[in-house]
Write a protein that holds these residues in place. Structure first.
Motif, PDB file in Angstrom:
ATOM      1  N   PRO A 133      -7.829  30.182  -2.413  1.00 42.16           N
ATOM      2  CA  PRO A 133      -8.856  29.223  -2.840  1.00 42.16           C
ATOM      3  C   PRO A 133      -9.422  29.548  -4.225  1.00 42.16           C
ATOM      4  CG  PRO A 133      -9.268  29.944  -0.594  1.00 42.16           C
ATOM      5  CD  PRO A 133      -8.174  30.803  -1.134  1.00 42.16           C
ATOM      6  N   ILE A 134      -9.531  30.816  -4.536  1.00 34.06           N
ATOM      7  CA  ILE A 134     -10.066  31.201  -5.855  1.00 34.06           C
ATOM      8  C   ILE A 134      -9.132  30.741  -6.955  1.00 34.06           C
ATOM      9  CG2 ILE A 134     -10.670  33.159  -7.321  1.00 34.06           C
ATOM     10  CD1 ILE A 134     -11.675  34.559  -4.745  1.00 34.06           C
ATOM     11  N   ARG A 180      -7.067  28.259  -6.756  1.00 34.54           N
ATOM     12  CA  ARG A 180      -7.160  26.792  -6.814  1.00 34.54           C
ATOM     13  C   ARG A 180      -8.399  26.367  -7.593  1.00 34.54           C
ATOM     14  NH1 ARG A 180      -5.993  27.140  -1.319  1.00 34.54           N
ATOM     15  NH2 ARG A 180      -7.873  26.019  -0.696  1.00 34.54           N
ATOM     16  N   GLN A 181      -9.521  27.058  -7.392  1.00 33.44           N
ATOM     17  CA  GLN A 181     -10.746  26.742  -8.135  1.00 33.44           C
ATOM     18  C   GLN A 181     -10.532  26.901  -9.638  1.00 33.44           C
ATOM     19  OE1 GLN A 181     -14.316  28.828  -6.714  1.00 33.44           O
ATOM     20  NE2 GLN A 181     -13.208  29.151  -4.802  1.00 33.44           N
ATOM     21  N   GLU A 218     -10.667  23.967 -12.588  1.00 31.69           N
ATOM     22  CA  GLU A 218     -11.475  24.062 -13.812  1.00 31.69           C
ATOM     23  C   GLU A 218     -10.604  23.943 -15.051  1.00 31.69           C
ATOM     24  OE1 GLU A 218     -13.382  27.836 -13.226  1.00 31.69           O
ATOM     25  OE2 GLU A 218     -15.098  26.931 -12.188  1.00 31.69           O
ATOM     26  N   ASP A 276      -9.248  18.931  -0.213  1.00 29.60           N
ATOM     27  CA  ASP A 276      -8.949  20.365  -0.174  1.00 29.60           C
ATOM     28  C   ASP A 276      -9.632  20.993   1.044  1.00 29.60           C
ATOM     29  OD1 ASP A 276      -7.726  22.552  -2.254  1.00 29.60           O
ATOM     30  OD2 ASP A 276      -9.279  23.415  -0.966  1.00 29.60           O
ATOM     31  N   ASP A 324     -10.794  23.938   1.315  1.00 30.01           N
ATOM     32  CA  ASP A 324     -11.823  24.916   0.962  1.00 30.01           C
ATOM     33  C   ASP A 324     -13.006  24.225   0.279  1.00 30.01           C
ATOM     34  OD1 ASP A 324     -12.382  27.967   0.592  1.00 30.01           O
ATOM     35  OD2 ASP A 324     -12.835  27.045  -1.355  1.00 30.01           O
ATOM     36  N   ASP A 333     -15.358  25.457  -1.575  1.00 27.15           N
ATOM     37  CA  ASP A 333     -15.597  25.871  -2.962  1.00 27.15           C
ATOM     38  C   ASP A 333     -14.695  25.133  -3.932  1.00 27.15           C
ATOM     39  OD1 ASP A 333     -17.620  27.616  -2.182  1.00 27.15           O
ATOM     40  OD2 ASP A 333     -16.274  29.348  -2.073  1.00 27.15           O
ATOM     41  N   VAL A 334     -13.470  24.881  -3.541  1.00 25.37           N
ATOM     42  CA  VAL A 334     -12.561  24.097  -4.381  1.00 25.37           C
ATOM     43  C   VAL A 334     -13.094  22.678  -4.511  1.00 25.37           C
ATOM     44  CG1 VAL A 334     -10.210  23.165  -4.618  1.00 25.37           C
ATOM     45  CG2 VAL A 334     -10.554  25.510  -3.794  1.00 25.37           C
ATOM     46  N   ARG A 335     -13.556  22.112  -3.401  1.00 26.86           N
ATOM     47  CA  ARG A 335     -14.124  20.760  -3.448  1.00 26.86           C
ATOM     48  C   ARG A 335     -15.355  20.736  -4.353  1.00 26.86           C
ATOM     49  NH1 ARG A 335     -13.401  21.210   2.069  1.00 26.86           N
ATOM     50  NH2 ARG A 335     -15.601  20.836   2.551  1.00 26.86           N
ATOM     51  N   VAL A 360     -16.005  22.611  -6.985  1.00 28.25           N
ATOM     52  CA  VAL A 360     -15.565  22.662  -8.382  1.00 28.25           C
ATOM     53  C   VAL A 360     -15.051  21.290  -8.817  1.00 28.25           C
ATOM     54  CG1 VAL A 360     -13.877  23.669  -9.977  1.00 28.25           C
ATOM     55  CG2 VAL A 360     -15.105  25.138  -8.372  1.00 28.25           C
TER      56      VAL A 360
END
Length: 136
Positions: free
Chosen positions: A11-12, A14-15, A19, A42, A44, A46-48, A50
């Motif tokens: 997920p990180i 992907r984030q 970006e 997504d 995750d 956090d991805v959403r 971002v």
């Protein structure tokens, strides 16, 4: 980069890819569509988040951006996504006729206290006349 944003197991990563795509290819015809897809599908949160922030910051004039943010502010299962969407609506569309009503509703009805707090702060910051009326 598209592969990393959509298919990587991290997920990180992907984030970071989201970006990079939003910042590096804002004029590419597929960027906004990709961000919309990631903001809604997504797995995750956090991805959403971002993707939501990128849409709000990079495409505020897109006719569908506000509708997407409203939908995410009220229906996303992740409270963080709802918080980002609420903040984006308040900051990006403070004069929209439905924004204040949505903020008021979320300030009292969202199941997450942090989302309610963001909505209350948004009302105080972006709708000072409403804040004064609320204290009377």
């Amino acid at each position: 980069m598209h592969h990393y944003a959509t298919s990587d197991t991290s997920p990180i990563l992907r984030q970071v890819a989201v970006e990079a795509i939003a910042d590096g290819w804002p004029d590419d015809s597929g960027t906004l569509a990709l961000l919309r897809d990631l903001a809604t599908t997504d797995t995750d949160g956090d991805v959403r988040m971002v993707a939501v922030g990128a849409i709000a910051g990079g495409w505020p004039d897109d006719p569908g951006a506000l509708a997407l943010l409203r939908d995410l502010a009220t229906t996303d299962t992740d409270a963080g996504v709802r918080q980002v969407a609420v903040g984006a609506i308040a900051g990006g569309w403070p004069d929209d006729s439905g924004a204040l009503a949505l903020l008021r509703d979320l300030a009292t009805t969202d199941t997450d206290g942090d989302v309610r707090q963001v909505a209350v702060h948004a009302i105080a910051r972006h709708h000072p006349k409403d804040r004064k009326q609320a204290s009377d």
